[in-house]
Design a protein around this motif. Structure first.
Motif, PDB file in Angstrom:
ATOM      1  N   ASP A 431      24.885   2.538   8.584  1.00  0.00           N
ATOM      2  CA  ASP A 431      24.077   3.410   7.658  1.00  0.00           C
ATOM      3  C   ASP A 431      23.596   4.041   6.614  1.00  0.00           C
ATOM      4  OD1 ASP A 431      23.434   4.269  10.801  1.00  0.00           O
ATOM      5  OD2 ASP A 431      24.939   5.789  10.788  1.00  0.00           O
ATOM      6  N   ASN A 432      24.647   3.043   5.914  1.00  0.00           N
ATOM      7  CA  ASN A 432      24.090   3.004   4.588  1.00  0.00           C
ATOM      8  C   ASN A 432      23.680   1.670   3.871  1.00  0.00           C
ATOM      9  OD1 ASN A 432      24.666   5.591   4.337  1.00  0.00           O
ATOM     10  ND2 ASN A 432      27.012   5.666   3.974  1.00  0.00           N
ATOM     11  N   ASN A 433      23.533   0.853   5.048  1.00  0.00           N
ATOM     12  CA  ASN A 433      22.953  -0.300   4.222  1.00  0.00           C
ATOM     13  C   ASN A 433      22.046  -0.284   4.234  1.00  0.00           C
ATOM     14  OD1 ASN A 433      22.320  -3.350   5.226  1.00  0.00           O
ATOM     15  ND2 ASN A 433      24.668  -3.457   5.236  1.00  0.00           N
ATOM     16  N   ALA A 434      22.071  -1.545   2.993  1.00  0.00           N
ATOM     17  CA  ALA A 434      20.746  -1.416   2.439  1.00  0.00           C
ATOM     18  C   ALA A 434      19.593  -1.587   3.384  1.00  0.00           C
ATOM     19  CB  ALA A 434      20.475  -2.006   0.989  1.00  0.00           C
ATOM     20  N   LEU A 435      19.533  -2.371   4.402  1.00  0.00           N
ATOM     21  CA  LEU A 435      18.522  -3.103   5.039  1.00  0.00           C
ATOM     22  C   LEU A 435      18.518  -2.237   6.101  1.00  0.00           C
ATOM     23  CD1 LEU A 435      19.817  -6.717   5.356  1.00  0.00           C
ATOM     24  CD2 LEU A 435      18.181  -5.795   4.210  1.00  0.00           C
TER      25      LEU A 435
END
Length: 559
Positions: A431-435
């Motif tokens: 959920d914290n991935n930039a994508l």
């Protein structure tokens, strides 16, 4: 051995060929008065030939210094077709008057009438109509014919191809176009068609183009045509800029005293900002300068540029496609000339702009990892690592060597690197991935893509040029569902689809990583269109990358 008779025959043929090829062209005359107007057309034809022969050795200029911009086309056409196009027996054909009216109203097409020599042609036409001596001069009728045909060729080129390409790529230098395009259209007029209908046929058929053109008349009818002071920004000479700024503000109806102090200046700037509908902070910054420079004349140039951008699109768009308009900060999915849905997008910052490109969605990745581009590593992450080796871990990133093995950043002497590093920087899926939770891939040389984001709050901003170049899509779920449904609809009986909209929803809910190959690749167009017709008016968007300003200066300088 050749017989004497054969030798005589060969010599005779050679002399005949030489005579034909060396036959002198008609020479341009200064004046050619024709008393019997029934013989005017043949005299005009002869003088057209002479004028073209003369212009060939005079940098394509006529005796009055008028340059024939499409000389090669004219030379080809008139060499194959006899007689004038626009007149007969010293009388104008209906097409000539219609073309002049069209050129006079060229602004309704996003064009400039003087690009087609309107003033010169109009003066000559009036002289031929009013002066009895000039009226009988076949030379002047020939000049008028050449100038009108040259103007028509300019319109045929600008309405079909546009003006935003180097001369080397212009159709006026494509010899195949002389016969297959220009001659075909000119002959339609010679055979009785009116210029309006011929020119309308060559224009783009895109709905957006047609709608934008429909709004030009209302815009130009109320257009402020005054010349205003242009402000270059950023500037080097503060004193010179302040002087020009006061002048431009005075033109906008805001008076600033020559020796105004900073408080008085800020008050004046706020007064202008409030009237212009921009944030009233009293600062002379890029926003104020952009607003002051955005005159109606500049807006018309934006309309002209946008119309020309339509001309660079395929003549027929795909049945289904994705359209991303960067200045408008939106994505639209089209199907059968209908917008299926629209989404806000976030595009690249001016320093890391999103490129203009055409592609097709090839696959989607659920819960993707993010491999940081080398440009971001060099500009942002390497300086951070030099300051603190925990820089990556604090951002949820990790370091990989060429074998894909993780490397401890603390074990690296970062001071010895200045531009790049021999490692990959990656961010794991989650959920914290930039994508975000999904990525839409398409082949392109810039390594950009469409994707979700973990910073969804940014979609609330009005200015959304905030990324490193990729396009973040707010309605990513609708886009994914459309791609899946399209694959399902177009699937062959022998195809076995391994995914549905339900399976994608389940995978995302379970945070499972999957790569989905798109069988029917969805075309994608990322473009830079700074205005469009919306709800009865032309809406203008911010020139976020300065493209309009640069192109207007290059192609429309002094207009």
């Amino acid at each position: 051995m050749h017989s004497p008779a054969k030798e005589v025959f060969c010599i005779t043929v050679s002399l005949l060929i030489c005579f034909i090829s060396c036959k002198p062209k008609h020479i341009a005359k200064a004046k050619d008065v024709v008393v019997d107007l029934s013989k005017m057309d043949s005299s005009v034809a002869e003088n057209i030939s002479g004028l073209l022969a003369s212009a060939e050795n005079a940098s394509y200029r006529l005796p009055d210094s008028t340059t024939l911009s499409f000389y090669p086309v004219l030379n080809y056409y008139y060499s194959n077709e006899e007689g004038p196009i626009w007149s007969s027996r010293a009388k104008w054909k209906t097409a000539a008057n219609a073309l002049m009216t069209y050129i006079e109203n060229a602004h309704l097409q996003g064009l400039y009438k003087e690009d087609y020599g309107f003033s010169k042609i109009d003066r000559l036409k009036r002289l031929l109509d009013s002066d009895s001596v000039t009226h009988k001069d076949a030379v002047q009728w020939a000049v008028a014919d050449l100038m009108l045909t040259d103007a028509l060729c300019g319109l045929l080129k600008d309405l079909k191809q546009g003006r935003l390409q180097p001369d080397s790529q212009s159709m006026k230098f494509d010899t195949a176009m002389y016969r297959n395009y220009f001659a075909v259209q000119i002959n339609k007029i010679r055979n009785g068609a009116l210029p309006d209908s011929v020119l309308a046929e060559v224009e783009p058929k895109h709905t957006g183009y047609r709608l934008l053109k429909s709004g030009i008349k209302a815009f130009t009818d109320s257009m402020d045509t005054k010349e205003y002071t242009y402000l270059a920004y950023p500037y080097k000479d503060t004193s010179a800029f302040r002087k020009l700024f006061r002048k431009r503000m005075d033109e906008a109806g805001v008076r600033i005293a020559e020796h105004a102090d900073s408080a008085e200046l800020a008050t004046a700037v706020k007064r202008y900002q409030r009237s212009a509908g921009i944030i009233a902070d009293g600062k002379i910054g890029n926003g104020v300068v952009k607003s002051l420079n955005m005159t109606d004349g500049q807006r018309f140039k934006i309309i002209a540029l946008t119309l020309d951008r339509y001309k660079a699109l395929p003549a027929k768009m795909p049945e289904k496609y994705i359209w991303v308009n960067l200045p408008g900060y939106y994505l639209r999915v089209w199907s059968a000339d209908t917008v299926v849905f629209e989404s806000k997008v976030i595009c690249g910052k001016p320093g890391t702009r999103t490129p203009i490109l055409t592609g097709a969605i090839s696959d989607m990745i659920i819960y993707p990892t993010w491999t940081v581009p080398s440009s971001i590593i060099s500009k942002e992450m390497l300086p951070g690592l030099k300051r603190n080796t925990n820089y990556l871990s604090r951002k949820g990133l990790y370091l990989l060597d060429n074998d894909g093995e993780r490397v401890d950043p603390a074990s690296i002497e970062w001071a010895r690197f200045s531009k790049g590093i021999p490692y990959r920087v990656q961010q794991g899926s989650g959920d914290n991935n930039a994508l975000g939770v999904i990525k839409f891939n398409f082949s392109n040389p810039y390594d950009v893509y469409l994707h979700d984001t973990n910073q969804r709050y940014l979609f609330k901003k009005s200015v959304r040029s905030l990324s490193h170049g990729c396009v973040r899509v707010q309605e990513w779920e609708k886009l994914a569902n459309f791609i899946v449904q399209t694959d399902s609809i177009l699937a062959k009986r022998t195809d076995t689809l391994k995914y549905t909209t339900d399976s994608i929803r389940i995978w995302i809910a379970n945070k499972e990583r999957h790569k989905i190959e798109v069988k029917n690749r969805l075309p994608l167009f990322i473009r830079y269109f700074s205005c469009e017709y919306v709800k009865g008016t032309i809406r203008f968007y911010d020139d976020i990358y300065g493209e309009d300003r640069a192109l207007a200066q290059k192609y429309f300088a002094g207009k």
